[in-house]
Design a protein around this motif. Structure first.
Motif, PDB file in Angstrom:
ATOM      1  N   VAL A 474       0.848  -1.206   0.000  1.00  0.00           N
ATOM      2  CA  VAL A 474       0.000   0.000   0.000  1.00  0.00           C
ATOM      3  C   VAL A 474       0.874   1.243   0.000  1.00  0.00           C
ATOM      4  O   VAL A 474       0.616   2.214  -0.730  1.00  0.00           O
ATOM      5  CB  VAL A 474      -0.938  -0.004   1.222  1.00  0.00           C
ATOM      6  N   ALA A 475       1.937   1.221   0.815  1.00  0.00           N
ATOM      7  CA  ALA A 475       2.849   2.364   0.870  1.00  0.00           C
ATOM      8  C   ALA A 475       3.479   2.617  -0.500  1.00  0.00           C
ATOM      9  O   ALA A 475       3.605   3.770  -0.934  1.00  0.00           O
ATOM     10  CB  ALA A 475       3.937   2.099   1.904  1.00  0.00           C
ATOM     11  N   ARG A 476       3.863   1.576  -1.173  1.00  0.00           N
ATOM     12  CA  ARG A 476       4.478   1.745  -2.500  1.00  0.00           C
ATOM     13  C   ARG A 476       3.479   2.299  -3.497  1.00  0.00           C
ATOM     14  O   ARG A 476       3.792   3.213  -4.269  1.00  0.00           O
ATOM     15  CB  ARG A 476       5.019   0.402  -2.971  1.00  0.00           C
ATOM     16  N   LEU A 517       9.879  -1.187  -0.017  1.00  0.00           N
ATOM     17  CA  LEU A 517      10.544  -0.131   0.746  1.00  0.00           C
ATOM     18  C   LEU A 517      11.478   0.676  -0.165  1.00  0.00           C
ATOM     19  O   LEU A 517      11.470   1.913  -0.152  1.00  0.00           O
ATOM     20  CB  LEU A 517      11.341  -0.751   1.897  1.00  0.00           C
ATOM     21  N   GLY A 518      12.292  -0.035  -0.954  1.00  0.00           N
ATOM     22  CA  GLY A 518      13.216   0.654  -1.851  1.00  0.00           C
ATOM     23  C   GLY A 518      12.502   1.525  -2.858  1.00  0.00           C
ATOM     24  O   GLY A 518      12.963   2.629  -3.195  1.00  0.00           O
ATOM     25  N   SER A 519      11.352   1.070  -3.349  1.00  0.00           N
ATOM     26  CA  SER A 519      10.601   1.844  -4.323  1.00  0.00           C
ATOM     27  C   SER A 519      10.093   3.153  -3.720  1.00  0.00           C
ATOM     28  O   SER A 519      10.166   4.217  -4.347  1.00  0.00           O
ATOM     29  CB  SER A 519       9.429   1.017  -4.861  1.00  0.00           C
ATOM     30  N   THR A 520       9.595   3.076  -2.481  1.00  0.00           N
ATOM     31  CA  THR A 520       9.099   4.307  -1.853  1.00  0.00           C
ATOM     32  C   THR A 520      10.245   5.275  -1.556  1.00  0.00           C
ATOM     33  O   THR A 520      10.089   6.493  -1.669  1.00  0.00           O
ATOM     34  CB  THR A 520       8.334   3.988  -0.556  1.00  0.00           C
ATOM     35  N   ARG A 521      11.407   4.741  -1.148  1.00  0.00           N
ATOM     36  CA  ARG A 521      12.563   5.612  -0.908  1.00  0.00           C
ATOM     37  C   ARG A 521      13.016   6.277  -2.211  1.00  0.00           C
ATOM     38  O   ARG A 521      13.380   7.458  -2.220  1.00  0.00           O
ATOM     39  CB  ARG A 521      13.709   4.805  -0.311  1.00  0.00           C
ATOM     40  N   LEU A 522      13.014   5.523  -3.284  1.00  0.00           N
ATOM     41  CA  LEU A 522      13.393   6.096  -4.569  1.00  0.00           C
ATOM     42  C   LEU A 522      12.414   7.181  -4.979  1.00  0.00           C
ATOM     43  O   LEU A 522      12.812   8.243  -5.470  1.00  0.00           O
ATOM     44  CB  LEU A 522      13.435   4.979  -5.625  1.00  0.00           C
ATOM     45  N   TRP A 523      11.136   6.940  -4.785  1.00  0.00           N
ATOM     46  CA  TRP A 523      10.130   7.937  -5.121  1.00  0.00           C
ATOM     47  C   TRP A 523      10.380   9.240  -4.357  1.00  0.00           C
ATOM     48  O   TRP A 523      10.256  10.336  -4.904  1.00  0.00           O
ATOM     49  CB  TRP A 523       8.744   7.398  -4.801  1.00  0.00           C
ATOM     50  N   ALA A 524      10.794   9.096  -3.099  1.00  0.00           N
ATOM     51  CA  ALA A 524      11.024  10.277  -2.266  1.00  0.00           C
ATOM     52  C   ALA A 524      12.355  10.948  -2.572  1.00  0.00           C
ATOM     53  O   ALA A 524      12.669  11.984  -1.972  1.00  0.00           O
ATOM     54  CB  ALA A 524      10.971   9.891  -0.790  1.00  0.00           C
ATOM     55  N   GLY A 525      13.145  10.382  -3.481  1.00  0.00           N
ATOM     56  CA  GLY A 525      14.412  10.993  -3.839  1.00  0.00           C
ATOM     57  C   GLY A 525      15.571  10.605  -2.946  1.00  0.00           C
ATOM     58  O   GLY A 525      16.664  11.161  -3.062  1.00  0.00           O
ATOM     59  N   ARG A 526      15.376   9.647  -2.047  1.00  0.00           N
ATOM     60  CA  ARG A 526      16.457   9.177  -1.171  1.00  0.00           C
ATOM     61  C   ARG A 526      17.163   8.012  -1.868  1.00  0.00           C
ATOM     62  O   ARG A 526      16.991   6.843  -1.530  1.00  0.00           O
ATOM     63  CB  ARG A 526      15.866   8.761   0.168  1.00  0.00           C
ATOM     64  N   LEU A 527      17.972   8.370  -2.862  1.00  0.00           N
ATOM     65  CA  LEU A 527      18.514   7.353  -3.767  1.00  0.00           C
ATOM     66  C   LEU A 527      19.480   6.403  -3.070  1.00  0.00           C
ATOM     67  O   LEU A 527      19.477   5.199  -3.347  1.00  0.00           O
ATOM     68  CB  LEU A 527      19.191   8.037  -4.957  1.00  0.00           C
ATOM     69  N   ALA A 659       1.119  11.547 -13.574  1.00  0.00           N
ATOM     70  CA  ALA A 659      -0.300  11.630 -13.199  1.00  0.00           C
ATOM     71  C   ALA A 659      -0.738  10.461 -12.325  1.00  0.00           C
ATOM     72  O   ALA A 659      -1.719   9.778 -12.593  1.00  0.00           O
ATOM     73  CB  ALA A 659      -1.173  11.692 -14.457  1.00  0.00           C
ATOM     74  N   VAL A 660       0.032  10.184 -11.260  1.00  0.00           N
ATOM     75  CA  VAL A 660      -0.360   9.143 -10.313  1.00  0.00           C
ATOM     76  C   VAL A 660      -0.565   9.793  -8.950  1.00  0.00           C
ATOM     77  O   VAL A 660       0.202  10.686  -8.549  1.00  0.00           O
ATOM     78  CB  VAL A 660       0.716   8.039 -10.213  1.00  0.00           C
ATOM     79  N   PRO A 661      -1.606   9.381  -8.220  1.00  0.00           N
ATOM     80  CA  PRO A 661      -1.817   9.949  -6.888  1.00  0.00           C
ATOM     81  C   PRO A 661      -0.749   9.436  -5.927  1.00  0.00           C
ATOM     82  O   PRO A 661      -0.532   8.236  -5.811  1.00  0.00           O
ATOM     83  CB  PRO A 661      -3.215   9.430  -6.508  1.00  0.00           C
ATOM     84  N   ALA A 662      -0.064  10.326  -5.260  1.00  0.00           N
ATOM     85  CA  ALA A 662       0.968   9.941  -4.302  1.00  0.00           C
ATOM     86  C   ALA A 662       0.887  10.882  -3.110  1.00  0.00           C
ATOM     87  O   ALA A 662       0.650  12.085  -3.252  1.00  0.00           O
ATOM     88  CB  ALA A 662       2.355  10.007  -4.942  1.00  0.00           C
ATOM     89  N   LEU A 663       1.099  10.325  -1.914  1.00  0.00           N
ATOM     90  CA  LEU A 663       1.016  11.114  -0.692  1.00  0.00           C
ATOM     91  C   LEU A 663       2.212  12.023  -0.521  1.00  0.00           C
ATOM     92  O   LEU A 663       2.139  13.050   0.165  1.00  0.00           O
ATOM     93  CB  LEU A 663       0.888  10.177   0.514  1.00  0.00           C
TER      94      LEU A 663
END
Length: 889
Positions: A474-476, A517-527, A659-663
């Motif tokens: 869900v987080a991802r 987890l890695g996908s959400t970190r990447l999305w947030a720019g924490r490469l 165009a994807v909903p993201a928190l």
């Protein structure tokens, strides 16, 4: 007073058997082959060995075609064959030998009157057998004796007598036994000595090609696919094929009939019930009916289904009798598919309501024995959804709904679970199914309900860890790194509570957690943090169960390398990602395929726009639900860059926004969307608008974003801002040529505009050296006429020649550049392309190359297209010749 019969006296003519009844001449006649009989040369050739071995055994199930096979072979020999069909079964040794002797004499085997004939139907004198063996051993030409239906001989004494005659007849007798079971003869001696010919059930089975010829004799011409399906269903069983063909002849749609016919209500059922089931004693009939509900069975499972112990010998005997019970090894068996269908239909008639209970017993025994997939199937068949859902969750197998070879099967299985099932496990399964379809709202509702029910029960570590896995997904899907971090922290707490064997059995759980987890970190720019989690996921134990998360994590790592400017690294990881699933034959779920998208972006930067479009087309589509934010952004990035390179700025702007909903907002995704819009404004002659688009973009010191924004600001005419951004950049080891080349080109252009041509040339030379290693062309094509003019200088010409320009002349740019590949020299081949080329030189076909490299045929075709383009050829032979000319091969 009744006269005593003397076995040794010579009968004038043997018209009667020991009971004084006439011999039944039909028992000595070769069976008549029907008009639709198919002669199979491979079996006839095998039977020819019978002329050279004392003993031949044709051993097969009822209706396997063994009798007609031997009869047809015997009829074509051109010499007499003694034939005896033992249809009466055991009537005593005397009667058996009387018929054998009559068969030999009917075949004109020269036996003297001294051999005699048994006078007692129940016994035979040993002296008669000795005289028979002696006379046979003296024959100039061996006698051929076929004993059909020899399985009816169950008296050990008769078999021993036959063994004695066969042994002492020597080269004078060739005995051929046609039987459903192994005879009570010392077969091991003949096998060890190599003096026995055997044709067994598996060899008697029709191949697909033979079945097609056989059906043709019945006037049926089916498609190859339909024929193969029929052979698979019948296992090539001769009687089954014949009965199916005869029934299909009466149907207006034979192929449709054979695809859907109900075996339990057919002549096939009549045959098998009469010839196989009803020949067994009542307790064995009951056993066969009960095991028909399972795909395979062993003694322990049979005991659970029947309530009886000591079934090992019964199963072995059924297999030995060729009673349509196949031995799978290690004490496991299965029924012939048609026999199983018929038994299940018979079970429903004979014992209505028993089938669900048998499925329930099978499910529990299989679950306790660690056979989870089969246990789930039987639990569902029993309608016991609470047990079935709990079995999946308790086994920590919830992750199999997202990865592995069984994901689709599990989704289909649980699609039949109704809303009346209200356990926590059932809600967890519903949540997993919804989230696998990326329906976050429904999935989250079911997940919350499962957590509430679980909180009211005894703590269950496997169930709670399953909840955590779904929370991370869900987080991802919602772009919420905080939620993913919390999920991982909980998972770390639970790992000590979950039995180690469950974690070892299901490595996909940890692999999926780390990938999400890695996908959400990447999305947030924490490469960097993303790379740590994703690298751990990529190193999870191999196998089909973790292939998809390993591919997913490698695709994310490839994107990180691309964002950091390392094209070669990105390409290697992306190709490694694709090979993870290809080697297991797994299909990519909708919305995945980040590796394809990274390869497409790399191809754009190398100005291979045709390859980029091919890779975008090959990437799996979004499916029914929205993809995760990273994959959506990756597709937008690659597509927008391709469209800009093609000179389509309007389309690029439309494609740039994922165009994807993201928190949580993604800095690199937002930056690339803005950069595409800025480039579009520049292409349309609006530099002010181009600069304004970049005002609200935050790069947070990320080198890749800084270099991109500096490039865009310089192109918009804001030289001071561009240089200021670069001056504030702290060099970092992970920054590759994709970043440093653009930064150098920005400074080179700024220096040239300031009149410092020498500095501009030095910077341009550094950029060429950096770009050459990675075949990075696009920045030079986009750099503008002033930079391209500098490439005319001889030192720079030499640095550009051979990879950027054909002869050192400056590259041209503008709309249509990609449509003129002749202006660019062929680039170097990648490692995988060289592997394909080497196999091409070995005259391997596309399919053979794919098999040798463990990749798909489509992947090989993609590599070949790239090889042809890079070598400037259109054919295989030309590619090999050109490669040899250039020393590549």
């Amino acid at each position: 007073m009744v006269a005593q019969h003397d076995e040794t006296r010579e009968p004038a003519v043997a018209y009667v058997d020991p009971l004084g009844e006439p011999y039944l001449q039909t028992r000595f006649a070769l069976p008549v082959r029907p008009a639709t009989f198919l002669r199979r040369p491979r079996l006839a050739a095998h039977l020819d060995r019978a002329l050279r071995t004392p003993l031949t055994m044709v051993n097969g199930s009822a209706g396997a075609g063994k009798t007609l096979l031997v009869a047809d072979w015997a009829a074509g020999l051109g010499q007499p064959v003694a034939w005896f069909t033992n249809e009466a079964g055991d009537q005593g040794g005397g009667m058996f030998w009387a018929y054998v002797l009559q068969a030999l004499r009917a075949a004109c085997v020269p036996l003297s009157a001294e051999v005699g004939c048994p006078a007692d139907a129940n016994r035979v004198d040993h002296r008669l057998l000795a005289r028979l063996a002696d006379e046979l051993s003296g024959l100039e030409r061996p006698a051929l004796l076929v004993l059909d239906e020899f399985d009816r001989v169950t008296t050990p004494g008769t078999a021993e007598q036959l063994g004695f005659v066969l042994q002492h007849a020597g080269a004078g007798l060739r005995l051929i036994l046609v039987t459903r079971t192994e005879p009570l003869l010392p077969l091991h001696r003949y096998r060890t000595a190599g003096t026995m010919t055997e044709i067994r059930d598996a060899e008697l089975a029709f191949t697909a090609e033979e079945a097609a010829e056989f059906l043709d004799l019945h006037g049926l011409r089916l498609s190859a696919e339909a024929t193969r399906a029929l052979v698979e269903r019948t296992r090539g069983w001769a009687a089954g094929l014949r009965l199916c063909a005869m029934a299909a002849q009466e149907d207006p749609d034979p192929e449709g009939y054979l695809k859907d016919f109900e075996a339990g209500r057919s002549t096939v059922a009549d045959f098998l019930l009469a010839e196989v089931l009803k020949r067994q004693p009542p307790h064995t009939q009951d056993l066969l009916l009960r095991v028909s509900v399972v795909e395979r069975f062993c003694p322990g499972l049979v005991t659970a289904l029947t309530g009886r112990d000591g079934v090992e010998s019964v199963l072995a005997e059924l297999h030995g009798q060729n009673a349509f019970v196949e031995d799978l090894g290690h004490s496991w068996y299965r029924l012939h598919p048609l026999f199983g269908e018929i038994l299940r239909a018979h079970l429903r008639v004979r014992s209505p309501g028993l089938e669900p209970e048998l499925h329930r017993r099978a499910a529990r025994w299989l679950r306790a024995s660690g056979c989870l997939p089969e246990a789930l199937g039987h639990g569902a068949a029993a309608g016991d959804w609470d047990f079935t859902a709990r079995a999946l969750v308790d086994d920590l197998a919830i992750g199999q709904l997202f990865t592995g070879l069984r994901a689709d099967d599990l989704a289909e299985l649980f699609s039949h679970m109704g809303p009346e099932v209200t356990s926590a496990a059932a809600d967890l399964v519903r949540a997993a199914r919804d989230l696998s379809d990326r329906d976050v709202d429904r999935g989250l509702a079911h997940l919350r309900r499962a957590e509430e029910r679980m909180a009211a029960q005894t703590p269950d570590a496997a169930g709670r860890l399953s909840c955590v896995l779904l929370e991370s997904l869900v987080a991802r899907l919602t772009g919420a790194p905080g939620r993913a971090e919390a999920a991982l922290a909980t998972a770390e707490e639970l790992r000590g509570e979950v039995p180690a064997q469950l974690l070892d059995k299901h490595p996909e759980v940890i692999a999926l957690l780390l990938t999400h987890l890695g996908s959400t970190r990447l999305w947030a720019g924490r490469l960097d943090e993303a790379s740590t989690a994703l690298s751990e996921a990529a190193e999870c134990p191999g196998g089909a169960s973790t292939a998809l998360p390993r591919e997913d994590s490698l695709g994310h790592l490839a994107l990180i390398d691309y964002l950091n400017g390392w094209l070669d690294r990105a390409e290697r990881k992306a190709r490694a990602a694709l090979s993870e699933t290809e080697q297991f034959g797994l299909t990519h779920p909708p919305g995945s395929g980040l590796g394809h998208l990274v390869l497409a972006a790399v191809a754009v930067d190398r100005d291979d726009l045709g390859q980029a479009q091919t890779l975008l087309d090959e990437a799996p589509g979004p499916g029914t639900g929205p993809p995760d934010p990273v994959t959506a952004a990756g597709r937008s990035l690659a597509t927008a860059r391709l469209l800009l390179a093609r000179g389509e700025p309007g389309a690029a702007v439309a494609a740039a926004d994922p165009a994807v909903p993201a928190l949580v907002a993604s800095p690199w995704a937002e930056a690339h969307t803005a950069l595409a819009a800025s480039a579009a404004h520049l292409a349309e002659g609006r530099p002010d608008s181009a600069a304004k688009v970049l005002d609200d973009v935050s790069c947070d010191g990320e080198p890749a974003l800084v270099a991109e924004i500096a490039w865009a600001r310089l192109a918009a005419g804001d030289r001071d801002s561009a240089i200021g951004l670069l001056d504030g950049l702290h060099p970092r080891a992970r920054t590759g040529p994709g970043v440093t080349v653009r930064a150098a080109l920005v400074r080179a252009r700024a220096a040239h505009e300031a009149g410092d041509v020498a500095t501009a040339r030095k910077l341009l030379a550094r950029a060429l050296l950096e770009a050459r290693r990675e075949h990075l062309r696009r920045p030079f094509l986009d750099a503008g006429p002033r930079i391209r003019h500098l490439l005319d200088a001889p030192p720079l010409q030499a640095l550009a020649a051979g990879w950027l320009t054909p002869d050192g002349t400056a590259p041209h740019t503008g709309p249509g550049t990609a449509a003129e590949p002749a202006t660019l020299v062929v680039e170097e081949l990648s490692g995988r392309e060289r592997e394909v080329l080497r196999r091409l030189a070995q005259m391997m076909s596309t399919e053979e190359i794919a098999a040798d490299l463990y990749v798909s045929v489509n992947t090989v075709k993609t590599h070949l297209k790239s090889v042809y383009r890079k070598l400037g050829v259109n054919r295989r032979a030309d590619a090999v010749r050109r490669a040899r000319e250039r020393g590549i091969l």
